[in-house]
Design a protein around this motif. Structure first.
Motif, mmCIF file in Angstrom:
data_model
loop_
_atom_site.group_PDB
_atom_site.id
_atom_site.type_symbol
_atom_site.label_atom_id
_atom_site.label_comp_id
_atom_site.label_asym_id
_atom_site.label_seq_id
_atom_site.Cartn_x
_atom_site.Cartn_y
_atom_site.Cartn_z
ATOM 1 N N ASP A 63 0.821 -1.214 0.000
ATOM 2 C CA ASP A 63 0.000 0.000 0.000
ATOM 3 C C ASP A 63 0.855 1.264 0.000
ATOM 4 N N LEU A 64 2.152 1.131 0.300
ATOM 5 C CA LEU A 64 3.051 2.297 0.322
ATOM 6 C C LEU A 64 3.874 2.389 -0.955
ATOM 7 N N ARG A 65 3.339 1.866 -2.041
ATOM 8 C CA ARG A 65 4.060 1.829 -3.309
ATOM 9 C C ARG A 65 4.563 3.204 -3.751
ATOM 10 N N THR A 66 3.748 4.238 -3.577
ATOM 11 C CA THR A 66 4.114 5.566 -4.070
ATOM 12 C C THR A 66 4.650 6.483 -2.982
ATOM 13 N N LEU A 67 5.013 5.930 -1.827
ATOM 14 C CA LEU A 67 5.626 6.756 -0.791
ATOM 15 C C LEU A 67 6.924 7.343 -1.329
ATOM 16 N N PRO A 68 7.093 8.671 -1.285
ATOM 17 C CA PRO A 68 8.290 9.268 -1.889
ATOM 18 C C PRO A 68 9.570 8.895 -1.158
ATOM 19 N N ASP A 69 10.627 8.713 -1.922
ATOM 20 C CA ASP A 69 11.934 8.428 -1.342
ATOM 21 C C ASP A 69 12.555 9.696 -0.777
ATOM 22 N N VAL A 70 13.275 9.556 0.311
ATOM 23 C CA VAL A 70 14.049 10.651 0.893
ATOM 24 C C VAL A 70 15.525 10.344 0.671
ATOM 25 N N THR A 71 16.224 11.244 0.018
ATOM 26 C CA THR A 71 17.629 11.047 -0.330
ATOM 27 C C THR A 71 18.516 11.854 0.611
ATOM 28 N N ILE A 72 19.507 11.209 1.196
ATOM 29 C CA ILE A 72 20.484 11.894 2.047
ATOM 30 C C ILE A 72 21.718 12.213 1.198
ATOM 31 N N THR A 73 22.055 13.481 1.110
ATOM 32 C CA THR A 73 23.196 13.906 0.295
ATOM 33 C C THR A 73 24.438 14.190 1.122
ATOM 34 N N THR A 74 24.275 14.535 2.378
ATOM 35 C CA THR A 74 25.389 14.681 3.314
ATOM 36 C C THR A 74 25.097 13.789 4.511
ATOM 37 N N ALA A 75 25.883 12.734 4.669
ATOM 38 C CA ALA A 75 25.630 11.764 5.733
ATOM 39 C C ALA A 75 25.784 12.415 7.103
ATOM 40 N N ALA A 76 25.012 11.910 8.060
ATOM 41 C CA ALA A 76 25.025 12.463 9.401
ATOM 42 C C ALA A 76 26.410 12.380 10.021
ATOM 43 N N ASN A 77 26.861 13.504 10.572
ATOM 44 C CA ASN A 77 28.172 13.586 11.209
ATOM 45 C C ASN A 77 28.076 14.531 12.395
ATOM 46 N N GLY A 78 28.032 13.975 13.598
ATOM 47 C CA GLY A 78 27.936 14.808 14.793
ATOM 48 C C GLY A 78 26.565 15.388 15.023
ATOM 49 N N THR A 79 25.524 14.743 14.490
ATOM 50 C CA THR A 79 24.169 15.255 14.629
ATOM 51 C C THR A 79 23.590 14.956 16.006
ATOM 52 N N VAL A 80 22.520 15.668 16.346
ATOM 53 C CA VAL A 80 21.794 15.348 17.570
ATOM 54 C C VAL A 80 20.871 14.170 17.277
ATOM 55 N N PRO A 81 20.608 13.302 18.260
ATOM 56 C CA PRO A 81 19.707 12.175 18.024
ATOM 57 C C PRO A 81 18.310 12.664 17.663
ATOM 58 N N GLY A 82 17.660 11.926 16.791
ATOM 59 C CA GLY A 82 16.297 12.294 16.451
ATOM 60 C C GLY A 82 15.905 11.830 15.069
ATOM 61 N N THR A 392 18.300 20.644 5.957
ATOM 62 C CA THR A 392 19.690 20.623 6.404
ATOM 63 C C THR A 392 19.759 20.748 7.912
ATOM 64 N N GLU A 393 20.749 20.062 8.488
ATOM 65 C CA GLU A 393 21.067 20.230 9.897
ATOM 66 C C GLU A 393 22.436 20.873 9.983
ATOM 67 N N HIS A 394 22.541 21.928 10.813
ATOM 68 C CA HIS A 394 23.759 22.733 10.882
ATOM 69 C C HIS A 394 24.372 22.691 12.268
ATOM 70 N N ASN A 395 25.706 22.745 12.306
ATOM 71 C CA ASN A 395 26.410 23.022 13.549
ATOM 72 C C ASN A 395 26.170 24.473 13.942
ATOM 73 N N ALA A 396 26.551 24.814 15.172
ATOM 74 C CA ALA A 396 26.361 26.185 15.645
ATOM 75 C C ALA A 396 27.126 27.186 14.795
ATOM 76 N N ASP A 397 28.236 26.746 14.160
ATOM 77 C CA ASP A 397 29.009 27.666 13.319
ATOM 78 C C ASP A 397 28.460 27.753 11.894
ATOM 79 N N GLY A 398 27.341 27.083 11.628
ATOM 80 C CA GLY A 398 26.707 27.166 10.319
ATOM 81 C C GLY A 398 27.053 26.051 9.361
ATOM 82 N N THR A 399 28.093 25.262 9.646
ATOM 83 C CA THR A 399 28.469 24.178 8.740
ATOM 84 C C THR A 399 27.387 23.094 8.740
ATOM 85 N N VAL A 400 27.248 22.429 7.597
ATOM 86 C CA VAL A 400 26.196 21.426 7.422
ATOM 87 C C VAL A 400 26.689 20.065 7.903
#
Length: 511
Positions: A63-82, A392-400
């Motif tokens: 039933d989820l045949r047309t659920l849109p894909d989510v593409t990650i272009t910058t892998a998580a690095n130092g992110t907050v859990p969630g 996008t998720e950013h560090n406090a200094d603005g880097t992604v």
């Protein structure tokens, strides 16, 4: 098909290389795919659609045949859990709140009702000191491409059970732009109210119509109206940058204000964003009087050049007392080269606004509509790029430190990241198909966040399943190969300690 739909094993769905028999027990979904050729005489709607579409994206959840894909272009690095909360909108018709992990794999999805109902502003909040999911459901129209909603808000618990729906007081319906649960278990949101209005002073018709922005605060438990505020009683039409409807559209409502966020300041007063006046307002919670205007034609603040914003969304006060806003810089006109998350510091006594920092997408995206900008627990920030289907998720200094996007023909009004624990009450879903003389087990459980691995148990009878094969969770759906062709298979979801969290129905293998 929704999660609550009951289907019998007589319903046929077709996949590549065989027919699918559908079984349900205790609200869970189980799918069995054989390797025989489909019956060429089957004319059922489900069979025809599936035969044309090919194999499902998820064999356990076709039933989820047309659920849109989510593409990650910058892998998580130092992110907050969630997890990331989105409301994809596209032409597929599969609309609803979508939660994904940092790899873009779905955690939970719920299709909203047909026809023409969409979901907006899906996020995690707290109600009665418990974590809840909230989103808006309704239909969207408007003048000049500006979205105005008519609908209601849904509050669901950690088991995805609907707690209640919050509706506007009176005859109007709730707008989609924001929904904030306050510490006193009330809800703040907007209503767009059409009013007969003489627009001759603005060059419009005497018998014109004004789209007024109305704040309502509703007690969630009782539905009682606690507070109301009407923009046209406090804000002049001369503050607007939006053009009047012209020609044959002259009698359509003039959306002079276009409210798109509401929330509480640290002192308990209300702060709001008006896209069409390029202004954010602080409102006295008791009297309703405007305490100050920031931005626009009548700003009470002297604003540093780099802190000026236009066509903005999602104005908030941050933990350190600064203020943030998603500065579209683009709308009816394009004012800035790119959109950004803007942080500024206000001196409310001296009436000055100073630039602190900005957060920019690496591709310098410009979003003509929508968008969100929120502070994270570690001082970083999370941005949803609105009409541009990126986040996008950013560090406090603005880097992604994390970046991704929906398909480019999609958009998500806002995007959030939040900690969440989901404990669904239904059963895991199971799909089976025979390949090379073995059974390929596909298992998923919509909404759970605690699975570490899956176990497939198999045997000759549902009550005598001795064989066991395990595999680590590998996204929304995990695949495990069972040697040979046993009579029945059950999929079990395990946590990190090996505890069984839930099990699918026992599904027969059809060869």
């Amino acid at each position: 098909m929704t999660e609550s739909t009951r289907v019998s094993r007589r319903n046929l769905l077709l996949g590549v290389g065989g027919a699918a028999l559908v079984g349900v027990a205790g609200g869970g979904l189980g799918y069995t795919l054989g390797h025989d050729e489909p019956d060429k005489t089957d004319k059922s709607v489900g069979a025809t659609e599936a035969a044309q579409a090919g194999p499902p994206k998820y064999r356990s959840r076709p039933d989820l045949r047309t659920l849109p894909d989510v593409t990650i272009t910058t892998a998580a690095n130092g992110t907050v859990p969630g997890y990331i909360c989105l409301t994809p909108a596209s032409g597929t018709g599969l609309w609803g709140p979508l939660m994904v992990d940092e790899k873009g794999s779905p955690i939970w999805f719920k299709k909203v009702p047909d026809p023409a109902t969409v979901a907006i502003d899906f996020k995690v909040q707290r109600y009665r000191n418990q974590p809840v999911l909230t989103w808006w459901e309704g239909t969207i129209g408007g003048t000049g491409g500006q979205g105005v909603g008519q609908g209601e808000f849904v509050i669901a618990d950690q088991s995805y059970r609907e707690i209640t729906r919050v509706r506007a007081a009176g005859t109007e319906q709730a707008d989609q732009h924001d929904f904030v649960i306050t510490p006193r278990n009330s809800a703040l949101f907007w209503v767009y109210q059409p009013l007969p209005y003489d627009l001759t002073a603005q060059g419009g018709p005497k018998d014109g119509v004004l789209h007024d922005g109305v704040i309502q605060e509703i007690d969630i438990a009782t539905g009682k109206l606690l507070f109301s505020w009407k923009a046209h009683e406090h804000v002049g039409l001369d503050e607007s940058y939006a053009p009047l409807p012209q020609g044959e559209s002259a009698h359509l409502p003039y959306d002079f204000f276009h409210a798109n966020s509401v929330g509480l300041a640290a002192d308990g007063n209300i702060i709001i964003s008006s896209r069409h006046t390029w202004t954010t307002y602080k409102i006295d919670k008791t009297s309703g009087q405007i305490i100050w205007r920031l931005g626009g034609k009548k700003s009470d603040f002297t604003i540093e050049e780099k802190a000026k914003f236009a066509w903005q969304h999602d104005f908030r006060q941050r933990r350190d007392g600064t203020y943030s806003v998603f500065d579209n810089g683009n709308g009816v006109t394009k004012v800035h080269d790119y959109s950004r998350g803007l942080v500024m510091r206000l001196d409310e006594a001296a009436r000055t606004a100073k630039f602190v920092t900005e957060y920019v997408h690496p591709d310098k995206l410009s979003a003509p509509t929508q968008g969100s900008f929120r502070e994270l627990a570690d001082g970083g920030s999370f941005i949803g790029w609105g009409q541009m289907p990126y986040f996008t998720e950013h560090n406090a200094d603005g880097t992604v430190r994390l970046a991704g996007h929906l398909p480019l023909d999609n958009q998500s009004y806002r995007a959030y990241k939040a900690d969440w624990t989901g404990v669904p009450l239904d059963q895991p879903a199971l799909g089976l198909h025979v390949e090379g003389g073995n059974v390929i087990v596909s298992a998923s459980w919509n909404g759970t966040t605690k699975i570490s691995k899956w176990r497939a148990r198999s045997g000759t009878q549902p009550g005598a399943l001795e064989g066991a094969n395990e595999g680590p969770r590998s996204g929304f759906e995990t695949t495990i190969t069972v040697q040979g062709t046993p009579e029945y298979v059950v999929a079990e979801a395990l946590d990190a300690t090996g505890k069984v969290l839930g099990a699918s129905s026992a599904i027969p293998v059809r060869v």
